[in-house]
Design a protein around this motif. Structure first.
Motif, short mmCIF file in Angstrom:
data_model
loop_
_atom_site.label_atom_id
_atom_site.label_comp_id
_atom_site.label_asym_id
_atom_site.label_seq_id
_atom_site.Cartn_x
_atom_site.Cartn_y
_atom_site.Cartn_z
N ARG A 174 11.48 8.87 7.70
CA ARG A 174 10.33 8.12 7.19
C ARG A 174 9.75 8.79 5.95
N ALA A 175 9.62 10.11 6.01
CA ALA A 175 9.07 10.85 4.87
C ALA A 175 9.91 10.63 3.61
N ALA A 176 11.24 10.59 3.77
CA ALA A 176 12.12 10.37 2.63
C ALA A 176 11.93 8.96 2.06
N VAL A 177 11.75 7.99 2.93
CA VAL A 177 11.52 6.61 2.48
C VAL A 177 10.23 6.52 1.67
N TYR A 178 9.17 7.15 2.18
CA TYR A 178 7.89 7.06 1.48
C TYR A 178 7.87 7.89 0.20
N ALA A 179 8.71 8.92 0.13
CA ALA A 179 8.83 9.67 -1.12
C ALA A 179 9.42 8.77 -2.21
N GLU A 180 10.46 8.01 -1.86
CA GLU A 180 11.06 7.08 -2.81
C GLU A 180 10.09 5.96 -3.18
N PHE A 181 9.38 5.46 -2.18
CA PHE A 181 8.37 4.43 -2.41
C PHE A 181 7.36 4.87 -3.47
N GLN A 182 6.89 6.10 -3.37
CA GLN A 182 5.90 6.60 -4.32
C GLN A 182 6.47 6.69 -5.73
N ARG A 183 7.72 7.12 -5.85
CA ARG A 183 8.34 7.24 -7.17
C ARG A 183 8.48 5.87 -7.83
N VAL A 184 8.87 4.87 -7.06
CA VAL A 184 9.06 3.53 -7.61
C VAL A 184 7.72 2.94 -8.05
N ILE A 185 6.70 3.13 -7.25
CA ILE A 185 5.37 2.60 -7.59
C ILE A 185 4.87 3.23 -8.89
N VAL A 186 4.97 4.53 -9.01
CA VAL A 186 4.48 5.21 -10.22
C VAL A 186 5.23 4.70 -11.45
N ALA A 187 6.53 4.49 -11.32
CA ALA A 187 7.32 4.00 -12.45
C ALA A 187 6.90 2.59 -12.87
N ASP A 188 6.42 1.81 -11.91
CA ASP A 188 6.03 0.42 -12.18
C ASP A 188 4.59 0.30 -12.69
N ALA A 189 3.81 1.35 -12.53
CA ALA A 189 2.44 1.44 -13.06
C ALA A 189 1.57 0.21 -12.76
N PRO A 190 1.45 -0.21 -11.49
CA PRO A 190 0.58 -1.35 -11.20
C PRO A 190 -0.90 -0.98 -11.13
N ASP A 191 -1.17 0.32 -10.99
CA ASP A 191 -2.54 0.78 -10.79
C ASP A 191 -2.84 1.98 -11.68
N ILE A 192 -4.12 2.19 -11.90
CA ILE A 192 -4.61 3.51 -12.30
C ILE A 192 -4.87 4.24 -11.00
N PHE A 193 -4.10 5.30 -10.74
CA PHE A 193 -4.30 6.07 -9.51
C PHE A 193 -5.51 6.96 -9.72
N GLY A 194 -6.60 6.61 -9.08
CA GLY A 194 -7.88 7.22 -9.37
C GLY A 194 -8.20 8.46 -8.57
N VAL A 195 -9.11 8.32 -7.62
CA VAL A 195 -9.60 9.50 -6.91
C VAL A 195 -9.54 9.30 -5.40
N LEU A 196 -9.42 10.42 -4.73
CA LEU A 196 -9.57 10.48 -3.28
C LEU A 196 -10.97 11.03 -3.02
N GLU A 197 -11.90 10.14 -2.85
CA GLU A 197 -13.27 10.58 -2.59
C GLU A 197 -13.41 11.06 -1.15
N LYS A 198 -14.19 12.10 -0.99
CA LYS A 198 -14.57 12.47 0.36
C LYS A 198 -15.62 11.48 0.86
N ARG A 199 -15.54 11.17 2.13
CA ARG A 199 -16.52 10.26 2.69
C ARG A 199 -17.89 10.90 2.66
N ARG A 200 -18.87 10.16 2.19
CA ARG A 200 -20.24 10.66 2.08
C ARG A 200 -21.15 9.78 2.94
N ILE A 201 -21.62 10.35 4.01
CA ILE A 201 -22.53 9.64 4.90
C ILE A 201 -23.79 10.48 5.08
N GLY A 202 -24.93 9.87 4.87
CA GLY A 202 -26.19 10.54 5.15
C GLY A 202 -26.69 10.10 6.51
N MET A 203 -27.24 11.04 7.27
CA MET A 203 -27.62 10.73 8.64
C MET A 203 -28.86 11.52 9.05
#
Length: 517
Positions: free
Chosen positions: A463-492
Motif C-alpha cells: 500500500r505504501a508503494a502505491v501511495y508513493a507513486e500516487f503522490q508523484r503523479v499528483i505533483v507532476a499534474d499540479a492540480p493544487d497549490i499544496f499549502g499547509v498542514l495546520e495544527k488544529r486550534r481549539i479554544g476551550m
C-alpha cells in the motif's frame, strides 16, 4: 497540551446576557448546556446526505455508527456493534449489535435497521456514500439474526472499519412514514430519526442549533443536558466570547487568536497536529488553468513562506497527503522559484500575461482570506490579476458542482474523517468525487487507477508503494497549490471535562462523554 491529555479543571459556565437573552442565560446556567462557537451553519440534518464539519458535529451526536474513532493515535472501538469478525480474505465482516442500543422512540436498533440505512445511503449516493460506494453491495448485506449484520464486500477494502463511524443508522419506521417521493430527504433535512445521545430541540439558521439529551440515552457517560452550536462568523468574536465565558468551545480560531489566549484565566488552548490539509485547488477542467504549464507556473510563483508565516501553527505540505498517512517526506514539490515560474509560463498559452483569474474563499475564515491575498501578490510577478471574493459556505459548495461554476482557484480544508490515506486520496483526487467541494473537477485516469489499487491492497508495504507513486503523479499534474498542514486550534474553557483530542474530525465536537463542571 500533550496528546491524549484529558482536560479536567473548574470554572464558571454562565452565559453572558450581553450575548444571549436573559431567558437563555438563566436556562443555560441552571442546566449543563455546552456552548460551541462556530462560523459554519448546519444546513441539512439528513445523515445520508449532509457533509462538512458542522453537519458532522450534528450527525455524530444525534445518530450512531457501528463503531467510533477515539484517541490519539486514533483507534476503532465498538459502538452500535459490540464486536465483529473479519474473514481472512477481507471480504466478509460480521457485526454483533449491542442489545442495549435504542432509537429515540425506544425501539431497538436491529440488524434490519443497519441494512436499511446502508441501502438508503448507497441508493441516494450523496453525503458519505462515497466512502463505501463500489465496496458495499446493497444486496450483499444480510441479517443472520436480529442482532447480527453480515457484509460481503465487492472487493477488499483496507479502510472499511475506519469509514464506519460515518455510516449512520436511521430508524426505518420513522423514515418510511415520511418517505414521500424523495426517500425521506425532505423530512430528514430538518428532523432526527437516530439513536444518538442527543436530538435537535431548536434550529435557527444563521443563529444557533440547540441539542437536548434524550430522556433515556443508551450510551455515553457525560453529564451534559444539552449543547448549543452558536453561529459566530468572525474568529475574533469567537475568541472574545471564549475569554468572557460566553461560550465553552471555539472551533475556528486563528493562530493570532490562540496567541491572544495564552495565559488567559479559565481558558485551555488545544494546538495539536491532525490529518488536515489546506490546498488551493485549480480549475483543471475549464478556463486558463486547464493548461498544465500555467498551473506549474503558478505553483512556482506562489509565495509558500508568506503562507506559512500567516498560518502560524503549521507546516508546509509536502505533496497531497498529510504527515502520518503514508506521505512521502522526501517528495520533491514546487517551492517559490520565479525563474522556474516564468519558464513554465513561457510554455503556456498565456505567455503574454494580462490574465485575470478568480478566487473564492469561505466568508469569515480569516486564514483563507489571508491566503487569497498571498495568491494575489504571487500572481503579480507573472502579470496575472486576481479577483478575490468571499462566499458563504453553501455558495462555496454550489460553485463546486461543475467546471463552469467553479472559480479558477478554490481553497479547501480537508480534514480526514478516517485515519487512512484513502480518505484524502479518494475524496480529493478521484474523478468519482467530481462535483463535490472536496474535488470539484480534477480527473486523471492514472490517478484513479492508483487510488483504486491503494484502496484494495491490504498489505501495508505494498500500500505504501502505491501511495508513493500516487503522490508523484499528483505533483507532476499540479492540480493544487499544496499549502499547509495546520495544527488544529481549539479554544476551550477549563470547565469542560473529559475532552480527549482525536486527530480525526476534531472540530466536529463529539458530546457523548463530555461534562461540565
Amino acid at each position: 497540551m500533550e496528546r491524549r491529555k484529558i482536560l479536567k479543571a473548574a470554572a464558571g459556565t454562565a452565559i453572558a446576557p450581553a450575548l444571549w437573552t436573559l431567558p437563555e442565560a438563566a436556562r443555560a446556567a441552571a442546566r449543563k448546556v455546552l456552548v460551541i462557537a462556530s462560523g459554519q451553519d448546519i444546513t441539512n440534518f439528513d445523515p445520508h446526505v449532509a457533509t462538512g464539519y458542522s453537519a458532522s458535529m450534528l450527525l455524530r451526536n444525534t445518530y450512531d455508527g457501528l463503531v467510533r474513532t477515539v484517541g490519539n493515535p486514533p483507534k476503532i472501538v465498538p459502538h452500535l456493534a459490540s464486536s465483529w469478525t473479519v474473514s481472512p480474505d477481507g471480504l466478509e465482516y460480521v457485526f454483533k449489535l449491542d442489545p442495549t442500543a435504542k432509537f429515540h422512540d425506544g425501539s431497538p436498533v436491529t440488524a434490519n435497521a443497519v441494512i436499511y440505512s446502508f441501502q438508503r445511503t448507497l441508493r441516494l449516493a450523496k453525503g458519505n456514500a462515497w466512502m463505501i460506494a463500489g465496496v458495499v453491495d446493497p444486496k450483499g448485506i444480510d441479517a443472520p439474526d436480529v442482532q447480527t449484520v453480515r457484509f460481503k464486500l465487492l472487493k477488499p477494502f483496507a479502510p472499511f472499519l475506519a469509514v464506519l463511524p460515518w455510516q449512520f443508522v436511521v430508524n426505518p419506521a420513522l423514515v418510511e412514514i415520511h418517505k414521500g417521493s424523495d426517500d425521506g430527504q425532505d423530512w430528514l433535512r430538518k428532523n432526527i430519526a437516530g439513536s444518538g445521545r442527543f436530538t435537535v430541540k431548536r434550529a435557527e439558521a444563521g443563529n444557533l442549533y440547540e441539542f437536548e439529551r434524550v430522556p433515556k440515552p443508551w450510551k455515553g457517560k457525560g453529564n451534559l443536558d444539552g449543547a448549543i452550536w452558536k453561529i459566530v462568523r468572525e474568529t475574533a468574536t469567537q475568541r472574545l466570547m471564549l475569554e468572557h465565558g460566553d461560550v465553552h468551545i471555539a472551533v475556528d480560531l486563528t493562530s493570532e487568536d490562540m496567541d491572544s489566549l495564552a495565559n488567559k484565566r479559565g481558558v485551555v488552548r488545544i494546538i495539536e497536529p491532525e490529518f488536515r490539509t489546506f490546498s488551493i485547488k485549480m480549475n483543471t477542467a475549464a478556463g486558463p488553468l486547464a493548461d498544465l504549464n500555467l498551473r506549474k507556473a503558478i505553483s512556482y510563483a506562489f509565495n509558500y513562506q508568506a503562507m506559512l508565516k500567516s498560518a502560524g501553527y503549521a507546516d508546509l505540505m509536502v505533496g497531497p497527503l498529510p504527515a502520518g498517512l503514508m506521505n512521502d517526506p522526501k517528495l520533491v514539490v514546487p517551492r517559490t522559484d520565479l525563474k522556474a515560474a516564468k519558464s513554465w509560463l513561457a510554455k503556456s498559452k498565456y505567455a503574454a500575461g494580462g490574465l485575470k483569474l478568480k478566487m473564492a474563499y469561505v466568508s469569515g475564515l480569516e486564514q483563507e482570506r489571508q491566503w487569497s491575498l498571498v495568491m494575489l501578490d504571487s500572481l503579480k510577478a507573472l502579470g496575472i490579476d486576481l479577483d478575490v471574493r468571499p462566499l458563504v459556505w453553501p455558495d462555496v459548495v454550489s460553485s463546486a458542482r461543475s467546471p463552469e461554476t467553479m472559480p479558477d482557484f478554490f481553497p479547501v480544508y480537508q480534514t480526514a474523517n478516517y485515519a487512512d490515506p484513502d480518505n484524502i486520496a479518494y475524496a480529493a483526487y478521484s474523478s468519482e468525487r467530481n462535483g463535490s467541494w472536496q474535488n470539484p473537477v480534477y480527473k486523471n485516469p492514472k490517478v484513479d487507477a492508483l487510488i483504486e489499487k491503494g484502496r484494495s491492497e491490504r498489505n501495508p508495504a505494498k500500500r505504501a508503494a502505491v501511495y508513493a507513486e500516487f503522490q508523484r503523479v499528483i505533483v507532476a499534474d499540479a492540480p493544487d497549490i499544496f499549502g499547509v498542514l495546520e495544527k488544529r486550534r481549539i479554544g476551550m474553557r477549563d470547565s469542560v471535562l473529559d475532552f480527549v483530542f482525536t486527530p480525526v474530525a476534531s472540530n466536529a465536537i463529539e458530546l457523548l462523554d463530555l461534562s461540565l463542571k
